[in-house]
Design an enzyme around this catalytic site. Structure first.
Site, PDB file in Angstrom:
ATOM      1  N   ASP A   1     100.713 -12.062   0.291  1.00 53.61           N
ATOM      2  CA  ASP A   1      99.967 -11.010  -0.599  1.00 53.61           C
ATOM      3  C   ASP A   1      99.100 -11.634  -1.731  1.00 53.61           C
ATOM      4  O   ASP A   1      99.295 -12.352  -2.945  1.00 53.61           O
ATOM      5  CB  ASP A   1     101.260 -10.621  -1.525  1.00 53.61           C
ATOM      6  CG  ASP A   1     100.830  -9.083  -2.255  1.00 53.61           C
ATOM      7  OD1 ASP A   1      99.462  -9.160  -2.396  1.00 53.61           O
ATOM      8  OD2 ASP A   1     101.452  -8.064  -2.628  1.00 53.61           O
TER       9      ASP A   1
ATOM     10  N   ARG B   1     104.996  -1.321   1.494  1.00 50.13           N
ATOM     11  CA  ARG B   1     103.940  -0.263   1.126  1.00 50.13           C
ATOM     12  C   ARG B   1     103.493  -0.793  -0.417  1.00 50.13           C
ATOM     13  O   ARG B   1     104.476  -0.916  -1.170  1.00 50.13           O
ATOM     14  CB  ARG B   1     104.672   1.206   1.204  1.00 50.13           C
ATOM     15  CG  ARG B   1     103.662   2.212   1.180  1.00 50.13           C
ATOM     16  CD  ARG B   1     104.197   3.681   1.581  1.00 50.13           C
ATOM     17  NE  ARG B   1     103.476   4.723   1.031  1.00 50.13           N
ATOM     18  CZ  ARG B   1     103.804   5.770   0.854  1.00 50.13           C
ATOM     19  NH1 ARG B   1     105.065   6.159   1.401  1.00 50.13           N
ATOM     20  NH2 ARG B   1     102.947   6.760   0.718  1.00 50.13           N
ATOM     21  N   GLY B   2     102.302  -0.326  -0.698  1.00 48.56           N
ATOM     22  CA  GLY B   2     101.766  -0.876  -2.071  1.00 48.56           C
ATOM     23  C   GLY B   2     101.066   0.372  -2.691  1.00 48.56           C
ATOM     24  O   GLY B   2     100.987   1.477  -1.715  1.00 48.56           O
TER      25      GLY B   2
ATOM     26  N   ASN C   1     107.243 -12.171  -2.711  1.00 49.95           N
ATOM     27  CA  ASN C   1     105.742 -12.656  -1.878  1.00 49.95           C
ATOM     28  C   ASN C   1     106.077 -14.172  -0.993  1.00 49.95           C
ATOM     29  O   ASN C   1     105.265 -14.425  -0.640  1.00 49.95           O
ATOM     30  CB  ASN C   1     104.848 -12.701  -2.740  1.00 49.95           C
ATOM     31  CG  ASN C   1     104.316 -11.465  -3.434  1.00 49.95           C
ATOM     32  OD1 ASN C   1     104.625 -10.327  -2.771  1.00 49.95           O
ATOM     33  ND2 ASN C   1     103.541 -11.459  -4.459  1.00 49.95           N
TER      34      ASN C   1
ATOM     35  N   LYS D   1     106.126 -14.644  -6.583  1.00 48.97           N
ATOM     36  CA  LYS D   1     107.193 -14.293  -7.037  1.00 48.97           C
ATOM     37  C   LYS D   1     108.095 -14.181  -5.676  1.00 48.97           C
ATOM     38  O   LYS D   1     107.542 -13.959  -4.643  1.00 48.97           O
ATOM     39  CB  LYS D   1     107.256 -12.826  -7.560  1.00 48.97           C
ATOM     40  CG  LYS D   1     106.457 -11.753  -6.741  1.00 48.97           C
ATOM     41  CD  LYS D   1     106.582 -10.243  -7.663  1.00 48.97           C
ATOM     42  CE  LYS D   1     105.404  -9.415  -7.027  1.00 48.97           C
ATOM     43  NZ  LYS D   1     105.560  -8.109  -7.483  1.00 48.97           N
TER      44      LYS D   1
ATOM     45  N   ASP E   1     100.375 -14.004  -8.427  1.00 50.22           N
ATOM     46  CA  ASP E   1     101.200 -13.027  -8.313  1.00 50.22           C
ATOM     47  C   ASP E   1     102.499 -13.724  -7.561  1.00 50.22           C
ATOM     48  O   ASP E   1     102.984 -13.103  -6.727  1.00 50.22           O
ATOM     49  CB  ASP E   1     100.821 -11.832  -7.527  1.00 50.22           C
ATOM     50  CG  ASP E   1     101.727 -10.714  -7.934  1.00 50.22           C
ATOM     51  OD1 ASP E   1     102.582 -10.941  -8.914  1.00 50.22           O
ATOM     52  OD2 ASP E   1     101.879  -9.516  -7.241  1.00 50.22           O
TER      53      ASP E   1
ATOM     54  N   THR F   1     103.032  -9.954 -12.346  1.00 53.76           N
ATOM     55  CA  THR F   1     104.266  -9.283 -12.365  1.00 53.76           C
ATOM     56  C   THR F   1     104.868  -9.546 -13.939  1.00 53.76           C
ATOM     57  O   THR F   1     105.109 -10.934 -13.992  1.00 53.76           O
ATOM     58  CB  THR F   1     105.238  -9.294 -11.468  1.00 53.76           C
ATOM     59  OG1 THR F   1     104.520  -8.956 -10.193  1.00 53.76           O
ATOM     60  CG2 THR F   1     106.521  -8.866 -11.350  1.00 53.76           C
TER      61      THR F   1
ATOM     62  N   LYS G   1      97.759  -5.299   7.355  1.00 53.54           N
ATOM     63  CA  LYS G   1      97.876  -4.680   6.027  1.00 53.54           C
ATOM     64  C   LYS G   1      96.673  -3.999   5.965  1.00 53.54           C
ATOM     65  O   LYS G   1      95.534  -4.314   6.167  1.00 53.54           O
ATOM     66  CB  LYS G   1      97.811  -5.893   5.279  1.00 53.54           C
ATOM     67  CG  LYS G   1      97.691  -5.403   3.817  1.00 53.54           C
ATOM     68  CD  LYS G   1      97.613  -6.466   2.654  1.00 53.54           C
ATOM     69  CE  LYS G   1      97.648  -5.807   1.336  1.00 53.54           C
ATOM     70  NZ  LYS G   1      97.455  -6.537   0.179  1.00 53.54           N
TER      71      LYS G   1
HETATM   72  C1  PIT Z   1     103.965 -10.055   7.234  1.00 51.23           C
HETATM   73  C2  PIT Z   1     105.370  -9.494   7.279  1.00 51.23           C
HETATM   74  C3  PIT Z   1     105.416  -8.850   5.951  1.00 51.23           C
HETATM   75  C4  PIT Z   1     104.573  -8.669   5.080  1.00 51.23           C
HETATM   76  C5  PIT Z   1     103.304  -9.423   5.195  1.00 51.23           C
HETATM   77  C6  PIT Z   1     103.212 -10.010   6.301  1.00 51.23           C
HETATM   78  C7  PIT Z   1     102.361  -9.075   4.298  1.00 51.23           C
HETATM   79  C8  PIT Z   1     101.336 -10.166   4.125  1.00 51.23           C
HETATM   80  C9  PIT Z   1     100.389 -10.182   3.351  1.00 51.23           C
HETATM   81  C10 PIT Z   1      99.940  -9.148   2.302  1.00 51.23           C
HETATM   82  C11 PIT Z   1      98.944  -9.501   1.337  1.00 51.23           C
HETATM   83  C12 PIT Z   1      97.883 -10.293   1.642  1.00 51.23           C
HETATM   84  C13 PIT Z   1      98.233 -11.039   2.575  1.00 51.23           C
HETATM   85  C14 PIT Z   1      99.344 -11.167   3.431  1.00 51.23           C
HETATM   86  O1  PIT Z   1      96.898 -10.503   0.763  1.00 51.23           O
HETATM   87  O2  PIT Z   1     106.699  -8.120   5.761  1.00 51.23           O
HETATM   88  O3  PIT Z   1     103.911 -10.658   8.279  1.00 51.23           O
HETATM   89  O4  PIT Z   1      98.775  -8.637   0.560  1.00 51.23           O
END
Ligand code: PIT
Length: 410
Positions: free
Chosen positions: A227, A94-95, A211, A208, A206, A245, A115
């Site tokens: 991310d 969660r963001g 990610n 880290k 970003d 970050t 997402k």
């Molecule tokens: C997964 C499992 C997990 C997190 C994600 C994917 C997140 C991926 C993601 C997040 C972003 C983005 C691209 C990919 O721009 O725990 O399979 O913000």
């Protein structure tokens, strides 16, 4: 709007005359500190956090009730067209403007991650377009793969491959042993992903450990960069926005200079340092001190387990944590560094697991103590996004004092 596979226009960040003055300010952004408590907990103790289980895993009844509430809340945010195709299974991250959920494709029964991005206002839409624009164009084994996109007026749903192997540092802790060779394996994969991104002209901004996810729990799993919320087109000296970050910010970015993909390589240096020691190269309590340390490049290889780490590994880190971005290794050069090429064959093959995991745990517990003190910015690992910013901010060292200057929109 229906299911969208439309291409999204590129959003280069090259400064125009006016936009130079309207580059967004990033630091001390109080709005960002309002990020919900779940996210704070998640990011403050990232090394002991299980992404796949989340905060609901420890069984207390009140936590379970809270989790149920959160579950009801995020479920209502899914468009019927999404739920017609995907069965929502669980919240996995969660963001501030987003949720990541584990889903199952109803027809194929294949697992995916979705997402969900809440798109607010023009800025929100632009930053979402930038993220989508990058994700739609990247295809590499070390970069999370986007498979489908749904859009509504206020939300975007990114269907992504599901990475179930956990975060990089979780795996380091979970293992019984960790050697330099293991570190090089991970760093080769991250460097390959970066080489690909930078060749395309994308800067992640970003990077880290949180990610970096393993695709599956097996030993031979690939590591994927995730991310892309701050990713942008413009790799060399075209960027000005201060975001990311705090602990991973490159000195040129802090100093408000135009920067490029070298900021990702600095972050890779920070990650390499953490991976080999379990501690942060720049670990000051307050942000001014942290930024001062970064601007001075004052880090050391003191303490455990550095005496057991090879000089080649230290050289690799030094060449990434170079103050001058032009002298910093590129991803291409990193992949040619003897430490990575030989996969640390020249090192002692010592098991560094105990000091690394001890340091990681110590840091995580310090972070959780400081997060319970109100008003503390200590150890905040929250990403600072340019979304809600309206000026350009930079930091300069003036003797011993850290000066902050902001150029607000004209
Ligand atoms: C997964 C499992 C997990 C997190 C994600 C994917 C997140 C991926 C993601 C997040 C972003 C983005 C691209 C990919 O721009 O725990 O399979 O913000």
């Amino acid at each position: 709007m229906g299911t969208s596979s439309s291409k999204v226009g590129l959003l280069p960040e090259a400064p125009s005359k006016n936009s130079y003055f309207s580059f967004m300010k990033s630091f001390m952004d109080l709005k960002k500190r309002d990020i919900d408590e779940d996210l704070k907990k998640q990011k403050r103790a990232p090394y002991l956090w299980s992404t796949s289980q989340g905060p609901v895993s420890d069984g207390g009844a009140s936590r379970k009730r809270q989790a149920n509430k959160a579950e009801v809340k995020f479920r209502t945010k899914f468009d019927p067209r999404v739920t017609a195709r995907y069965d929502i299974k669980a919240l996995i991250g969660r963001g501030s403007f987003s949720y990541v959920v584990r889903v199952e494709h109803r027809l194929s029964c294949q697992p995916f991650a979705i997402k969900l991005l809440e798109v607010r206002g023009q800025e929100g839409r632009e930053s979402c377009c930038a993220e989508l624009g990058v994700l739609q164009r990247v295809h590499h084994p070390n970069i999370i793969r986007l498979t489908e996109v749904f859009e509504t007026q206020h939300r975007v749903y990114l269907v992504l491959e599901l990475a179930t192997g956990g975060e990089l540092l979780e795996r380091v802790i979970a293992r019984g042993s960790f050697t330099e060779r293991d570190a090089t394996r991970a760093l080769i994969m991250v460097s390959s992903g970066l080489r690909y991104l930078h060749a395309l002209g994308v800067t992640h901004r970003d990077l880290k450990p949180e990610n970096l996810l393993y695709y599956h729990p097996g030993q031979d799993s690939r590591l994927v960069i995730t991310d892309f919320g701050l990713a942008c087109w413009g790799s060399n000296w075209a960027l000005r926005t201060l975001c990311g970050t705090p602990e991973y910010l490159a000195p040129e970015m802090l100093a408000g200079k135009p920067y490029g993909s070298a900021v990702d390589m600095w972050a890779l240096g920070v990650i390499s340092y953490i991976l080999l020691s379990g501690s942060m190269p720049f670990d000051q309590h307050s942000r001014p001190r942290l930024f001062k340390a970064i601007l001075r490049g004052s880090y050391s290889f003191h303490g455990q387990p550095w005496s057991s780490v090879s000089n080649q590994a230290k050289d690799f880190i030094e060449r990434l944590l170079s103050q001058n971005p032009e002298q910093r290794m590129t991803a291409e050069q990193a992949l040619k560094h003897p430490w990575l090429v030989t996969m640390a064959a020249g090192s002692s093959n010592k098991n560094l697991h105990r000091p690394i995991s001890q340091n990681l745990r110590q840091r995580a517990s310090r972070a959780s103590v400081s997060s319970s003190r109100s008003g503390s910015t200590t150890g905040s690992r929250t990403t600072m996004s340019p979304r809600s910013h309206s000026g350009h901010e930079s930091f300069q060292l003036d003797g011993n004092r850290l000066q902050r200057s902001v150029v607000v929109s004209a």
